[in-house]
Design a protein around this motif. Structure first.
Motif, short mmCIF file in Angstrom:
data_model
loop_
_atom_site.label_atom_id
_atom_site.label_comp_id
_atom_site.label_asym_id
_atom_site.label_seq_id
_atom_site.Cartn_x
_atom_site.Cartn_y
_atom_site.Cartn_z
N GLU A 29 -2.86 -94.05 -73.24
CA GLU A 29 -1.63 -94.35 -73.97
C GLU A 29 -0.42 -94.26 -73.03
OE1 GLU A 29 -1.97 -91.42 -76.96
OE2 GLU A 29 -3.09 -92.70 -78.34
N TYR A 30 -0.44 -93.29 -72.14
CA TYR A 30 0.63 -93.14 -71.17
C TYR A 30 0.69 -94.37 -70.24
CZ TYR A 30 3.12 -91.53 -67.04
OH TYR A 30 3.99 -91.43 -65.99
N VAL A 31 -0.43 -94.82 -69.77
CA VAL A 31 -0.47 -95.98 -68.87
C VAL A 31 0.00 -97.24 -69.61
CG1 VAL A 31 -1.99 -97.48 -67.53
CG2 VAL A 31 -2.24 -94.99 -67.39
N VAL A 32 -0.44 -97.43 -70.83
CA VAL A 32 -0.03 -98.60 -71.61
C VAL A 32 1.47 -98.55 -71.87
CG1 VAL A 32 -0.22 -99.71 -73.86
CG2 VAL A 32 -2.28 -98.99 -72.63
N ALA A 33 1.99 -97.38 -72.21
CA ALA A 33 3.43 -97.25 -72.44
C ALA A 33 4.21 -97.52 -71.16
CB ALA A 33 3.74 -95.86 -72.98
N ALA A 34 3.73 -97.02 -70.04
CA ALA A 34 4.42 -97.25 -68.77
C ALA A 34 4.43 -98.74 -68.42
CB ALA A 34 3.74 -96.44 -67.66
N TYR A 35 3.33 -99.42 -68.61
CA TYR A 35 3.29 -100.86 -68.34
C TYR A 35 4.19 -101.62 -69.31
CZ TYR A 35 -0.23 -101.05 -64.67
OH TYR A 35 -0.87 -100.95 -63.48
N ALA A 36 4.26 -101.19 -70.56
CA ALA A 36 5.12 -101.85 -71.54
C ALA A 36 6.59 -101.70 -71.14
CB ALA A 36 4.88 -101.29 -72.92
N VAL A 37 6.98 -100.52 -70.72
CA VAL A 37 8.37 -100.30 -70.29
C VAL A 37 8.65 -101.14 -69.05
CG1 VAL A 37 9.95 -98.59 -69.31
CG2 VAL A 37 8.58 -98.02 -71.33
N PHE A 38 7.72 -101.16 -68.11
CA PHE A 38 7.89 -101.97 -66.91
C PHE A 38 8.06 -103.45 -67.26
CE2 PHE A 38 5.79 -104.68 -63.72
CZ PHE A 38 6.66 -104.49 -62.66
N ALA A 39 7.25 -103.96 -68.16
CA ALA A 39 7.33 -105.37 -68.56
C ALA A 39 8.67 -105.66 -69.25
CB ALA A 39 6.17 -105.73 -69.47
N ALA A 40 9.13 -104.73 -70.08
CA ALA A 40 10.41 -104.93 -70.77
C ALA A 40 11.56 -104.96 -69.77
CB ALA A 40 10.62 -103.82 -71.80
N VAL A 41 11.56 -104.05 -68.82
CA VAL A 41 12.63 -104.01 -67.81
C VAL A 41 12.56 -105.25 -66.93
CG1 VAL A 41 13.49 -102.76 -65.79
CG2 VAL A 41 12.85 -101.51 -67.85
N LEU A 42 11.38 -105.67 -66.55
CA LEU A 42 11.22 -106.87 -65.73
C LEU A 42 11.73 -108.10 -66.48
CD1 LEU A 42 10.05 -107.61 -62.94
CD2 LEU A 42 7.94 -108.21 -64.12
N ALA A 43 11.42 -108.20 -67.76
CA ALA A 43 11.90 -109.32 -68.56
C ALA A 43 13.42 -109.30 -68.67
CB ALA A 43 11.27 -109.28 -69.95
N TRP A 44 14.00 -108.12 -68.87
CA TRP A 44 15.45 -108.01 -68.97
C TRP A 44 16.12 -108.39 -67.64
CZ3 TRP A 44 19.00 -108.46 -72.27
CH2 TRP A 44 20.31 -108.10 -71.97
N ASP A 45 15.53 -107.96 -66.53
CA ASP A 45 16.07 -108.32 -65.21
C ASP A 45 16.00 -109.83 -64.98
OD1 ASP A 45 16.80 -105.79 -64.46
OD2 ASP A 45 15.03 -105.42 -63.22
N PHE A 46 15.10 -110.51 -65.62
CA PHE A 46 14.99 -111.96 -65.50
C PHE A 46 16.01 -112.66 -66.40
CE2 PHE A 46 13.15 -116.04 -66.81
CZ PHE A 46 12.97 -116.63 -65.56
N VAL A 47 16.21 -112.15 -67.61
CA VAL A 47 17.04 -112.82 -68.61
C VAL A 47 18.53 -112.50 -68.45
CG1 VAL A 47 17.50 -112.93 -71.10
CG2 VAL A 47 15.16 -112.99 -70.26
#
Length: 59
Positions: free
Chosen positions: A5-23
């Motif tokens: 759950e920790y790894v999935v949450a960390a990847y989800a946060v990473f993906a959200a930040v990466l998407a925001w940095d793109f948009v």
């Protein structure tokens, strides 16, 4: 929270930040371009009005 759950949450946060940095820069660029176009349109309108006023005075 288990390890997976920790790894999935960390990847989800990473993906959200990466998407925001793109948009985010694209949103900012669009706003700036709109502002520049509005200023250019105002200046063009003011120049047209000034030219019309000058033409009136020449008659």
């Amino acid at each position: 929270m288990s390890y997976i759950e920790y790894v999935v949450a960390a990847y989800a946060v990473f993906a959200a930040v990466l998407a925001w940095d793109f948009v985010a820069p694209r949103i900012r660029t669009a706003h700036l371009l709109r502002a520049v176009r509005l200023v250019a349109a105002r200046r063009a309108a003011a120049t047209t009005v000034a030219a019309d006023d000058a033409a009136e005075l020449r008659r």
